[in-house]
Design a protein around this motif. Structure first.
Motif, PDB file in Angstrom:
ATOM      1  N   ILE A   1       4.646  30.768 -22.232  1.00 15.72           N
ATOM      2  CA  ILE A   1       5.407  30.981 -20.999  1.00 15.72           C
ATOM      3  C   ILE A   1       5.220  32.374 -20.412  1.00 15.72           C
ATOM      4  CG2 ILE A   1       7.145  29.242 -21.568  1.00 15.72           C
ATOM      5  CD1 ILE A   1       8.995  31.591 -22.376  1.00 15.72           C
TER       6      ILE A   1
ATOM      7  N   ARG B   1      13.876  29.656 -30.321  1.00 14.76           N
ATOM      8  CA  ARG B   1      13.059  28.926 -29.349  1.00 14.76           C
ATOM      9  C   ARG B   1      11.827  29.718 -28.886  1.00 14.76           C
ATOM     10  NH1 ARG B   1      14.985  25.986 -23.663  1.00 14.76           N
ATOM     11  NH2 ARG B   1      12.857  25.441 -22.975  1.00 14.76           N
TER      12      ARG B   1
ATOM     13  N   TYR C   1       5.721  32.206 -26.718  1.00 14.06           N
ATOM     14  CA  TYR C   1       5.531  30.758 -26.845  1.00 14.06           C
ATOM     15  C   TYR C   1       6.887  30.065 -26.934  1.00 14.06           C
ATOM     16  CZ  TYR C   1       3.776  26.339 -28.825  1.00 14.06           C
ATOM     17  OH  TYR C   1       3.476  25.017 -29.067  1.00 14.06           O
ATOM     18  N   ASP C   2       7.019  28.967 -26.204  1.00  8.35           N
ATOM     19  CA  ASP C   2       8.245  28.163 -26.201  1.00  8.35           C
ATOM     20  C   ASP C   2       8.095  27.043 -27.220  1.00  8.35           C
ATOM     21  OD1 ASP C   2      10.308  26.322 -25.658  1.00  8.35           O
ATOM     22  OD2 ASP C   2      10.327  26.800 -23.523  1.00  8.35           O
TER      23      ASP C   2
ATOM     24  N   ILE D   1      10.112  24.627 -27.943  1.00 10.40           N
ATOM     25  CA  ILE D   1      10.591  23.325 -27.477  1.00 10.40           C
ATOM     26  C   ILE D   1       9.603  22.701 -26.498  1.00 10.40           C
ATOM     27  CG2 ILE D   1      12.399  22.128 -26.173  1.00 10.40           C
ATOM     28  CD1 ILE D   1      14.405  24.083 -27.364  1.00 10.40           C
ATOM     29  N   GLU D   2       9.190  23.471 -25.506  1.00 11.98           N
ATOM     30  CA  GLU D   2       8.235  22.971 -24.510  1.00 11.98           C
ATOM     31  C   GLU D   2       6.799  22.961 -25.039  1.00 11.98           C
ATOM     32  OE1 GLU D   2       8.973  21.693 -21.608  1.00 11.98           O
ATOM     33  OE2 GLU D   2      11.131  22.098 -21.769  1.00 11.98           O
ATOM     34  N   LYS D   3       6.584  23.673 -26.153  1.00 11.91           N
ATOM     35  CA  LYS D   3       5.265  23.782 -26.787  1.00 11.91           C
ATOM     36  C   LYS D   3       4.215  24.295 -25.809  1.00 11.91           C
ATOM     37  CE  LYS D   3       6.158  20.310 -30.339  1.00 11.91           C
ATOM     38  NZ  LYS D   3       6.552  21.372 -31.283  1.00 11.91           N
ATOM     39  N   LYS D   4       4.533  25.422 -25.200  1.00 13.96           N
ATOM     40  CA  LYS D   4       3.581  26.042 -24.283  1.00 13.96           C
ATOM     41  C   LYS D   4       3.834  27.540 -24.196  1.00 13.96           C
ATOM     42  CE  LYS D   4       6.363  25.281 -20.103  1.00 13.96           C
ATOM     43  NZ  LYS D   4       6.412  24.614 -18.761  1.00 13.96           N
TER      44      LYS D   4
ATOM     45  N   LYS E   1      10.961  37.534 -20.399  1.00 13.68           N
ATOM     46  CA  LYS E   1      11.610  36.626 -21.345  1.00 13.68           C
ATOM     47  C   LYS E   1      11.597  37.276 -22.722  1.00 13.68           C
ATOM     48  CE  LYS E   1      13.038  33.041 -21.093  1.00 13.68           C
ATOM     49  NZ  LYS E   1      14.466  32.613 -20.971  1.00 13.68           N
TER      50      LYS E   1
END
Length: 233
Positions: free
Chosen positions: A69, A36, A61-62, A64-67, A104
Motif C-alpha cells: 500500500i 495488519r 504491506y497490508d 488483509i488486502e494482501k497488497k 500509513k
C-alpha cells in the motif's frame, strides 16, 4: 577517521547499546489479530561523488488486502564508517528520514538484518525499535556467528526451524520458509516474542521467495532507487 577517533566512537556506541538493552522486552505488547500493516526496511550503499552514500526503502504491506500500500525512500551521504556490530548507527539517519515520509504507520517493522541475534543483542531491528516505538523483527539472509557457535540446519520442510542457542540463551531462530530453499535467520527486535515473530514471517511468505514480502520488495526498491540515482550522477 583515525584509530583514536574510531576507538572513541566504539566506546560511545557500546555505552549507548548497553543503556538500551534493559529496555528490550522479548514479549508481545499487542494482540496478533490486530496486526495488519507490516513494513519492510532495507538499506543499500553506493559511491557517489567520491563519497559513500546510502538509500533506505520502506515498503508497507497490508496483511488483509494482501497488497503493498505504500513505498517511501530516503537517500544521502553515510557519515558513520562501517564497524561490525554497530550497523544501526550507520543506517538510522536514513531510516528516520524514510519513516517520516510514511502516511500509513505500520503495526510491525521487519528489517533486513538482525535484532536480538547480535553480539550485544542490539542489531538494527532492536535498536531502531526505540525510535519507531513499534514491535520490530530482524530477518537476515546470512548467519551472524557469535562466540564461535554454529547453527543447526532445520529439516527440509516448510516452517521447520531450529533455535540459535548461545550461552544457554535463545538468540534467534533458523527458519525454513519454503522447501528446497536456504533458511533465513530471524530474531526478535523488541516488544515481540520469537514464536509470534515466526508466525508473522510465515504469513508473509509466497511462492516467489524465501524472504517475507515487505523485506523482499524493500530490497528490490533499494536497488532500483540506487540505480536511478547513479544514472542521474
Amino acid at each position: 577517521m583515525n584509530n583514536d577517533e574510531i576507538n572513541d566512537l566504539l566506546e560511545k556506541f557500546k555505552n549507548e547499546q548497553k543503556a538500551l538493552l534493559p529496555k528490550v522486552q522479548l514479549k508481545n505488547n499487542f494482540q496478533l489479530e490486530n496486526i495488519r500493516f507490516i513494513a519492510g526496511v532495507d538499506v543499500a550503499y553506493f559511491d557517489m561523488h567520491g563519497k559513500t552514500s546510502g538509500v533506505c526503502c520502506i515498503v508497507v504491506y497490508d496483511l488483509i488486502e494482501k497488497k503493498i500500500i505504500e513505498k517511501v525512500h530516503s537517500h544521502g551521504e553515510i557519515r558513520i564508517p562501517y564497524i561490525a556490530g554497530f550497523l544501526a548507527f550507520r543506517e538510522m539517519p536514513l531510516i528516520k528520514d524514510a519513516v517520516k515520509k510514511l502516511t500509513k504507520q505500520a503495526d510491525v517493522y521487519i528489517f533486513d538484518g538482525n535484532g536480538y541475534l547480535h553480539y550485544r543483542h542490539m542489531g538494527i531491528a532492536t535498536q531502531a525499535s526505540f525510535f519507531l516505538n513499534k514491535p520490530t523483527i530482524g530477518v537476515a539472509k546470512s548467519y551472524l556467528k557469535i562466540n564461535g557457535v554454529d547453527f543447526t540446519m532445520p529439516q527440509n520442510k516448510t516452517n521447520a526451524y531450529t533455535d540459535i542457542i548461545i550461552n544457554n540463551e535463545i538468540y534467534g531462530r533458523v527458519l525454513r520458509t519454503r522447501v528446497n530453499v536456504k533458511p533465513i535467520f530471524i530474531s526478535c527486535g523488541n516488544w515481540i516474542d520469537l514464536d509470534t515473530t515466526t508466525k508473522i514471517i510465515m504469513k508473509l511468505i509466497d511462492k516467489n521467495s524465501r524472504l517475507p514480502i515487505p523485506v523482499r520488495f524493500a530490497d528490490i526498491e533499494t536497488h532500483a532507487i540506487r540505480k536511478e540515482l547513479l544514472t542521474k550522477e
